[in-house]
Design a protein around this motif. Sequence first.
Motif, PDB file in Angstrom:
ATOM      1  N   ARG A  69       0.822  -1.258  -0.126  1.00 26.50           N
ATOM      2  CA  ARG A  69       0.118   0.049  -0.040  1.00 26.50           C
ATOM      3  C   ARG A  69       0.860   1.321   0.181  1.00 26.50           C
ATOM      4  NH1 ARG A  69      -5.139  -0.110   4.017  1.00 26.50           N
ATOM      5  NH2 ARG A  69      -6.524  -1.223   2.715  1.00 26.50           N
ATOM      6  N   TYR A  70       1.950   1.270   0.801  1.00 25.96           N
ATOM      7  CA  TYR A  70       2.691   2.436   0.808  1.00 25.96           C
ATOM      8  C   TYR A  70       3.417   2.639  -0.662  1.00 25.96           C
ATOM      9  CZ  TYR A  70       5.758   5.928   2.291  1.00 25.96           C
ATOM     10  OH  TYR A  70       6.447   7.446   2.607  1.00 25.96           O
ATOM     11  N   SER A  71       4.056   1.672  -0.966  1.00 25.49           N
ATOM     12  CA  SER A  71       4.674   1.638  -2.534  1.00 25.49           C
ATOM     13  C   SER A  71       3.506   2.206  -3.559  1.00 25.49           C
ATOM     14  CB  SER A  71       4.943   0.305  -2.998  1.00 25.49           C
ATOM     15  OG  SER A  71       5.913  -0.259  -2.388  1.00 25.49           O
ATOM     16  N   ALA A  72       2.107   1.786  -3.506  1.00 27.76           N
ATOM     17  CA  ALA A  72       1.262   2.356  -4.168  1.00 27.76           C
ATOM     18  C   ALA A  72       0.964   3.746  -3.834  1.00 27.76           C
ATOM     19  CB  ALA A  72       0.168   1.795  -3.945  1.00 27.76           C
ATOM     20  N   LEU A  73       0.778   4.234  -2.610  1.00 30.10           N
ATOM     21  CA  LEU A  73       0.941   5.803  -2.192  1.00 30.10           C
ATOM     22  C   LEU A  73       1.724   6.422  -2.973  1.00 30.10           C
ATOM     23  CD1 LEU A  73      -0.214   5.629   1.434  1.00 30.10           C
ATOM     24  CD2 LEU A  73      -1.801   6.338  -0.316  1.00 30.10           C
ATOM     25  N   THR A  74       3.143   6.126  -2.772  1.00 31.38           N
ATOM     26  CA  THR A  74       4.203   6.823  -3.189  1.00 31.38           C
ATOM     27  C   THR A  74       4.539   6.661  -4.706  1.00 31.38           C
ATOM     28  OG1 THR A  74       5.606   5.160  -2.226  1.00 31.38           O
ATOM     29  CG2 THR A  74       5.089   7.414  -1.083  1.00 31.38           C
ATOM     30  N   PHE A  75       3.608   5.849  -5.445  1.00 34.90           N
ATOM     31  CA  PHE A  75       4.095   5.479  -6.989  1.00 34.90           C
ATOM     32  C   PHE A  75       5.460   4.969  -7.039  1.00 34.90           C
ATOM     33  CE2 PHE A  75       3.806   6.202 -11.426  1.00 34.90           C
ATOM     34  CZ  PHE A  75       2.551   5.407 -11.789  1.00 34.90           C
ATOM     35  N   ASN A  76       5.928   4.187  -5.938  1.00 33.26           N
ATOM     36  CA  ASN A  76       7.204   3.696  -6.039  1.00 33.26           C
ATOM     37  C   ASN A  76       7.190   2.244  -6.603  1.00 33.26           C
ATOM     38  OD1 ASN A  76       9.845   2.724  -5.084  1.00 33.26           O
ATOM     39  ND2 ASN A  76       9.558   3.193  -2.973  1.00 33.26           N
ATOM     40  N   GLY A  77       8.003   2.071  -7.571  1.00 35.88           N
ATOM     41  CA  GLY A  77       8.062   0.957  -8.240  1.00 35.88           C
ATOM     42  C   GLY A  77       9.014  -0.061  -7.733  1.00 35.88           C
ATOM     43  N   HIS A  78       9.986   0.222  -6.947  1.00 39.72           N
ATOM     44  CA  HIS A  78      11.067  -0.490  -6.541  1.00 39.72           C
ATOM     45  C   HIS A  78      10.839  -1.771  -5.937  1.00 39.72           C
ATOM     46  CE1 HIS A  78      15.257  -0.459  -4.248  1.00 39.72           C
ATOM     47  NE2 HIS A  78      15.391  -1.177  -5.297  1.00 39.72           N
ATOM     48  N   ARG A  79      11.105  -2.888  -6.519  1.00 44.36           N
ATOM     49  CA  ARG A  79      10.472  -4.432  -6.226  1.00 44.36           C
ATOM     50  C   ARG A  79      10.990  -4.854  -5.019  1.00 44.36           C
ATOM     51  NH1 ARG A  79      12.152  -7.241 -11.793  1.00 44.36           N
ATOM     52  NH2 ARG A  79      10.982  -9.039 -10.769  1.00 44.36           N
ATOM     53  N   ILE A  80      11.883  -4.293  -4.384  1.00 39.91           N
ATOM     54  CA  ILE A  80      12.206  -4.938  -3.365  1.00 39.91           C
ATOM     55  C   ILE A  80      11.399  -4.766  -2.062  1.00 39.91           C
ATOM     56  CG2 ILE A  80      14.991  -4.743  -3.663  1.00 39.91           C
ATOM     57  CD1 ILE A  80      14.742  -2.312  -1.627  1.00 39.91           C
ATOM     58  N   HIS A  81      10.355  -3.944  -2.153  1.00 35.67           N
ATOM     59  CA  HIS A  81       9.349  -3.635  -1.129  1.00 35.67           C
ATOM     60  C   HIS A  81       8.052  -4.376  -1.461  1.00 35.67           C
ATOM     61  CE1 HIS A  81      11.805  -0.457   0.098  1.00 35.67           C
ATOM     62  NE2 HIS A  81      11.879   0.411  -1.000  1.00 35.67           N
ATOM     63  N   TYR A  82       8.095  -5.000  -2.529  1.00 33.96           N
ATOM     64  CA  TYR A  82       6.575  -5.880  -2.728  1.00 33.96           C
ATOM     65  C   TYR A  82       6.649  -7.212  -3.311  1.00 33.96           C
ATOM     66  CZ  TYR A  82       6.889  -3.796  -7.312  1.00 33.96           C
ATOM     67  OH  TYR A  82       7.263  -3.232  -8.589  1.00 33.96           O
ATOM     68  N   ASP A  83       7.916  -7.335  -3.987  1.00 32.36           N
ATOM     69  CA  ASP A  83       8.087  -8.599  -4.841  1.00 32.36           C
ATOM     70  C   ASP A  83       9.227  -9.263  -4.123  1.00 32.36           C
ATOM     71  OD1 ASP A  83       8.898 -10.433  -6.862  1.00 32.36           O
ATOM     72  OD2 ASP A  83       9.276  -8.932  -8.470  1.00 32.36           O
TER      73      ASP A  83
END
Length: 280
Positions: free
Chosen positions: A183-197
């Motif tokens: 959710r935080y990655s989505a809020l900040t439009f952050n595609g860095h994969r270490i946070h969700y993949d």
Amino acid sequence: MQIDLDHLKNWIGREDQASEELTSALVVRFNATFERRSATDHGAEAPLFIHLCLGQPAVPTAELGPDGHPARGGFLPPVPLPRRMWAGGAVEFHAPIKIGEVVTRRSVIEDVTVKHGRSGALCFVTVRHHVSSGGRSALTERQDIVYRDATRKTSAPVGPAPDKAPRGAHSMDVAASAPFLFRYSALTFNGHRIHYDAPYAQNEESYPGLVIHGPIQATMLCQYAADLRGTVPKEFHFRSLAPIFGPEAFKLNAESRSDALRLWTAQAGGPVSMEATAQW
């Protein structure tokens, strides 16, 4: 890897600017992510650190690098080192951001330096963000970005184990679930994969799990400081020391120091991850 520092220094002074209206809907989603409550009506003061969710670069998916970050060489210099992390920074608060106002971020690259450590070359890029809300200066933020070489997998840790983090006079548990990080990655439009993949984080970057965002930790430490003192600090300084990983919980810690609070995050039995100071 050879780094042409003279070339990278050509990016010093480069600017980027973006504006976005802060809507009640974004505040509702921000509060839901962090499990907080605040006013969401037009004209109300916005939660601390919500500026990180506004005016973020909207790069087409096809232009993202393999790690999910935008390809380099635009606003940020084309540092040839493959890993990029948020090393820390500082925020000076001038006036509140208010819901319904247009928030403008003007970013300037202030410095590019190279250092060498046990893990090899490190390139540091310093960016200054000037954030206004409704035409008023709201805050000034220094952001320190570090680039490093890829982590080498080893059979044993290198060097002595870091000290276990102490428990603060004040402490609070945070559940770092995968949905929270996504959710935080989505809020900040952050595609860095270490946070969700998780497979990417583990197999490509050699982490034991999903990496908890540095901005999540900074946001929660600053909010915690304001909650403890009942008012927004004038300055907030923070520095990342070690990564922490989801879905394991972590703690916010704080202790008083005259007109300041010393704060830090850590997971059970682990070292300090981020340390911070809030001053009034």
